[in-house]
Design a protein around this motif. Sequence first.
Motif, PDB file in Angstrom:
ATOM      1  N   HIS A 146      78.704  13.394  55.064  1.00 34.05           N
ATOM      2  CA  HIS A 146      78.850  13.835  53.795  1.00 34.05           C
ATOM      3  C   HIS A 146      78.741  13.114  52.557  1.00 34.05           C
ATOM      4  O   HIS A 146      78.312  11.717  52.783  1.00 34.05           O
ATOM      5  CB  HIS A 146      80.624  14.404  53.730  1.00 34.05           C
ATOM      6  CG  HIS A 146      80.830  15.578  54.489  1.00 34.05           C
ATOM      7  ND1 HIS A 146      80.310  16.905  53.818  1.00 34.05           N
ATOM      8  CD2 HIS A 146      81.483  15.887  55.611  1.00 34.05           C
ATOM      9  CE1 HIS A 146      80.707  17.645  54.815  1.00 34.05           C
ATOM     10  NE2 HIS A 146      81.312  17.182  55.821  1.00 34.05           N
ATOM     11  N   CYS A 147      78.724  13.701  51.438  1.00 31.54           N
ATOM     12  CA  CYS A 147      78.094  12.854  50.102  1.00 31.54           C
ATOM     13  C   CYS A 147      79.222  12.108  49.395  1.00 31.54           C
ATOM     14  O   CYS A 147      79.240  11.766  48.384  1.00 31.54           O
ATOM     15  CB  CYS A 147      77.416  13.951  49.116  1.00 31.54           C
ATOM     16  SG  CYS A 147      76.066  14.762  50.212  1.00 31.54           S
ATOM     17  N   GLY A 148      80.529  11.987  50.184  1.00 28.21           N
ATOM     18  CA  GLY A 148      81.545  11.268  49.543  1.00 28.21           C
ATOM     19  C   GLY A 148      82.702  10.827  50.529  1.00 28.21           C
ATOM     20  O   GLY A 148      82.476  10.776  51.679  1.00 28.21           O
ATOM     21  N   ASP A 190      82.331  15.569  40.606  1.00 26.02           N
ATOM     22  CA  ASP A 190      82.586  15.776  39.107  1.00 26.02           C
ATOM     23  C   ASP A 190      82.781  14.477  38.754  1.00 26.02           C
ATOM     24  O   ASP A 190      83.262  13.544  39.181  1.00 26.02           O
ATOM     25  CB  ASP A 190      83.994  16.471  38.843  1.00 26.02           C
ATOM     26  CG  ASP A 190      83.832  18.003  39.392  1.00 26.02           C
ATOM     27  OD1 ASP A 190      82.741  18.443  39.596  1.00 26.02           O
ATOM     28  OD2 ASP A 190      84.714  18.657  39.803  1.00 26.02           O
ATOM     29  N   GLY A 191      82.171  14.284  37.562  1.00 28.93           N
ATOM     30  CA  GLY A 191      82.408  12.990  36.624  1.00 28.93           C
ATOM     31  C   GLY A 191      81.520  11.891  37.047  1.00 28.93           C
ATOM     32  O   GLY A 191      81.683  10.672  36.827  1.00 28.93           O
ATOM     33  N   ARG A 192      80.594  12.048  37.982  1.00 31.13           N
ATOM     34  CA  ARG A 192      79.906  10.868  38.490  1.00 31.13           C
ATOM     35  C   ARG A 192      78.969  10.292  37.547  1.00 31.13           C
ATOM     36  O   ARG A 192      78.633   9.245  37.523  1.00 31.13           O
ATOM     37  CB  ARG A 192      79.009  11.142  40.002  1.00 31.13           C
ATOM     38  CG  ARG A 192      77.472  11.754  39.871  1.00 31.13           C
ATOM     39  CD  ARG A 192      77.813  13.077  39.748  1.00 31.13           C
ATOM     40  NE  ARG A 192      76.445  13.733  40.404  1.00 31.13           N
ATOM     41  CZ  ARG A 192      75.773  14.760  40.091  1.00 31.13           C
ATOM     42  NH1 ARG A 192      76.248  15.349  39.207  1.00 31.13           N
ATOM     43  NH2 ARG A 192      74.627  15.124  40.465  1.00 31.13           N
ATOM     44  N   VAL A 193      78.347  11.060  36.610  1.00 34.49           N
ATOM     45  CA  VAL A 193      77.460  10.639  35.510  1.00 34.49           C
ATOM     46  C   VAL A 193      78.258   9.615  34.744  1.00 34.49           C
ATOM     47  O   VAL A 193      77.591   8.698  34.255  1.00 34.49           O
ATOM     48  CB  VAL A 193      76.650  11.647  34.682  1.00 34.49           C
ATOM     49  CG1 VAL A 193      76.018  11.123  33.645  1.00 34.49           C
ATOM     50  CG2 VAL A 193      75.902  12.506  35.759  1.00 34.49           C
ATOM     51  N   LEU A 239      74.267  26.404  34.549  1.00 37.71           N
ATOM     52  CA  LEU A 239      73.932  25.914  33.112  1.00 37.71           C
ATOM     53  C   LEU A 239      75.132  25.218  32.727  1.00 37.71           C
ATOM     54  O   LEU A 239      74.869  23.908  32.262  1.00 37.71           O
ATOM     55  CB  LEU A 239      73.995  27.063  32.004  1.00 37.71           C
ATOM     56  CG  LEU A 239      73.880  26.658  30.700  1.00 37.71           C
ATOM     57  CD1 LEU A 239      72.551  25.883  30.440  1.00 37.71           C
ATOM     58  CD2 LEU A 239      73.802  28.055  29.866  1.00 37.71           C
ATOM     59  N   LYS A 240      76.317  25.515  33.093  1.00 38.78           N
ATOM     60  CA  LYS A 240      77.630  24.623  32.777  1.00 38.78           C
ATOM     61  C   LYS A 240      77.511  23.288  33.605  1.00 38.78           C
ATOM     62  O   LYS A 240      77.765  22.237  32.780  1.00 38.78           O
ATOM     63  CB  LYS A 240      78.931  25.217  33.359  1.00 38.78           C
ATOM     64  CG  LYS A 240      80.113  24.808  33.018  1.00 38.78           C
ATOM     65  CD  LYS A 240      81.428  25.617  33.496  1.00 38.78           C
ATOM     66  CE  LYS A 240      82.309  24.804  34.315  1.00 38.78           C
ATOM     67  NZ  LYS A 240      83.303  25.597  34.706  1.00 38.78           N
ATOM     68  N   GLU A 241      77.023  23.244  34.793  1.00 43.24           N
ATOM     69  CA  GLU A 241      77.127  21.981  35.451  1.00 43.24           C
ATOM     70  C   GLU A 241      75.982  20.950  34.809  1.00 43.24           C
ATOM     71  O   GLU A 241      76.201  19.935  34.383  1.00 43.24           O
ATOM     72  CB  GLU A 241      76.566  22.185  36.893  1.00 43.24           C
ATOM     73  CG  GLU A 241      77.701  22.506  37.645  1.00 43.24           C
ATOM     74  CD  GLU A 241      78.423  21.177  38.278  1.00 43.24           C
ATOM     75  OE1 GLU A 241      78.229  20.230  37.579  1.00 43.24           O
ATOM     76  OE2 GLU A 241      79.205  21.395  38.987  1.00 43.24           O
ATOM     77  N   LEU A 250      86.927  13.954  49.027  1.00 44.54           N
ATOM     78  CA  LEU A 250      87.722  13.695  47.968  1.00 44.54           C
ATOM     79  C   LEU A 250      86.911  13.122  46.616  1.00 44.54           C
ATOM     80  O   LEU A 250      85.709  12.474  46.798  1.00 44.54           O
ATOM     81  CB  LEU A 250      88.773  12.447  48.137  1.00 44.54           C
ATOM     82  CG  LEU A 250      89.713  12.637  49.306  1.00 44.54           C
ATOM     83  CD1 LEU A 250      90.748  11.628  49.415  1.00 44.54           C
ATOM     84  CD2 LEU A 250      90.433  14.051  49.147  1.00 44.54           C
ATOM     85  N   ASN A 251      87.023  13.612  45.528  1.00 46.91           N
ATOM     86  CA  ASN A 251      86.272  13.497  44.401  1.00 46.91           C
ATOM     87  C   ASN A 251      86.238  12.268  43.856  1.00 46.91           C
ATOM     88  O   ASN A 251      85.469  11.448  43.884  1.00 46.91           O
ATOM     89  CB  ASN A 251      86.622  14.494  43.164  1.00 46.91           C
ATOM     90  CG  ASN A 251      85.445  14.745  42.224  1.00 46.91           C
ATOM     91  OD1 ASN A 251      84.380  15.237  42.360  1.00 46.91           O
ATOM     92  ND2 ASN A 251      85.641  13.857  41.246  1.00 46.91           N
ATOM     93  N   ASP A 252      87.485  11.804  43.075  1.00 49.56           N
ATOM     94  CA  ASP A 252      87.636  10.673  42.524  1.00 49.56           C
ATOM     95  C   ASP A 252      87.367   9.340  43.259  1.00 49.56           C
ATOM     96  O   ASP A 252      86.727   8.334  42.725  1.00 49.56           O
ATOM     97  CB  ASP A 252      88.841  10.597  41.678  1.00 49.56           C
ATOM     98  CG  ASP A 252      89.011  11.712  40.651  1.00 49.56           C
ATOM     99  OD1 ASP A 252      88.255  12.707  40.803  1.00 49.56           O
ATOM    100  OD2 ASP A 252      89.958  12.034  39.961  1.00 49.56           O
ATOM    101  N   PRO A 253      88.058   9.170  44.421  1.00 50.40           N
ATOM    102  CA  PRO A 253      87.518   8.130  45.361  1.00 50.40           C
ATOM    103  C   PRO A 253      86.098   7.880  45.573  1.00 50.40           C
ATOM    104  O   PRO A 253      85.787   6.759  45.786  1.00 50.40           O
ATOM    105  CB  PRO A 253      88.364   8.291  46.364  1.00 50.40           C
ATOM    106  CG  PRO A 253      89.438   9.021  46.237  1.00 50.40           C
ATOM    107  CD  PRO A 253      88.838  10.077  45.288  1.00 50.40           C
ATOM    108  N   SER A 254      85.285   9.063  45.545  1.00 53.04           N
ATOM    109  CA  SER A 254      83.978   8.765  46.066  1.00 53.04           C
ATOM    110  C   SER A 254      83.098   8.393  44.745  1.00 53.04           C
ATOM    111  O   SER A 254      82.019   7.822  44.717  1.00 53.04           O
ATOM    112  CB  SER A 254      83.392  10.402  46.080  1.00 53.04           C
ATOM    113  OG  SER A 254      83.990  11.029  47.325  1.00 53.04           O
ATOM    114  N   LEU A 255      83.619   8.539  43.282  1.00 48.98           N
ATOM    115  CA  LEU A 255      83.007   8.090  42.450  1.00 48.98           C
ATOM    116  C   LEU A 255      82.925   6.277  42.351  1.00 48.98           C
ATOM    117  O   LEU A 255      81.724   6.012  41.698  1.00 48.98           O
ATOM    118  CB  LEU A 255      83.812   8.455  40.810  1.00 48.98           C
ATOM    119  CG  LEU A 255      83.983   9.819  40.830  1.00 48.98           C
ATOM    120  CD1 LEU A 255      84.822  10.179  39.552  1.00 48.98           C
ATOM    121  CD2 LEU A 255      82.653  10.505  40.753  1.00 48.98           C
TER     122      LEU A 255
END
Length: 324
Positions: free
Chosen positions: A129-131, A169-172, A231-233, A139-144
Amino acid sequence: MKLITRPRRLRTNSIMRSMVAETRLSKDMFVYPMFVCKGSKVKNEIKAMPGVCHYSPDTLVKEVEKLLKLGINKLLLFGVGDKKSETAKSSKSQKSAVPTAIRRLRAEFGKDLYLITDVCVCAYTTHGHCGVLTGGQVLNDPSLEILSDMALAHAKAGADMVAPSDMMDGRVAAIREKLDDNGHNTVGIMSYSTKFASAYYGPFREVADSSPQKGDRKGYQMDIRNGREALKESLIDEEEGADILMVKPALAYLDVIQNIKNHTLLPLACYNVSGEYSMVKVAAQAGLVDEASIVMENMYAFSRAGADIIITYHVKDILSKGWM
Ligand code: PBG
Ligand code: ZN
């Protein structure tokens, strides 16, 4: 017969047609994806993607020499064959394939080559997986943290630009902060800002050995049915500090390319992915379509839809065979 307009007058001959052509391609807009591994003397053609190979640093240098002569000077690098672990430890190691390849290419070609690196951990995790995966959930935030560490490792090795493809979310924002805090504010971010959970990545996953062992990527990559969210993304990534936006895949998402183009001032890339490439190759090999014509028709479609940059495995053929 008296007709007020005769559109065919502008199609009289090729000189006329070229004069009024609305879309023009240039070799400057192409980025070539390449797969790098460690070791030496490796040049393995990938069965699912005719003409695409794994390269070790030595064979990579030889290939890039040829590419530069053709006018291909922007690469998107993917690492293959690095050690896999639960938390993708090798993704931030300077000893892994991508940092090793960057140092070697930089030593040979200096700044004649613009190096972009794919930032994602699916080829480095045992689960694919990508995280970070816990209890079947990515999990999103630990993946960042691991993604921004990977981006920093590439920047330290000498990458010009990093391209996060994970869809957390938030990786950029996280990668931008990490790079800036470590003195790399000149390293750019080309975000895979609108990336769909697509069946068109099939051949790539074989190449990169990055298929999820269990489940799919629908919990983080975008739903193929959604255009407004697409578009939102991209707009979120623009706000977070992306330098270039991207739509992936390209062919089935020309509407998305056009819509994002109309709502951003950033350059927009599209990724003509592995499945799109292999379908054309196989159909051409079977004699069903003319490869040169169909490839160029696709390239013009991307440009007409609004793509400023085209990432494609076809570019070597396009330039070496004079298709453009
Ligand atoms: C890794 C990644 C993928 C691609 C680029 N980066 C595969 C995926 O998300 O499953 C696809 C490229 C291609 O199909 O050519 N996240
Ligand atoms: Zn991934």
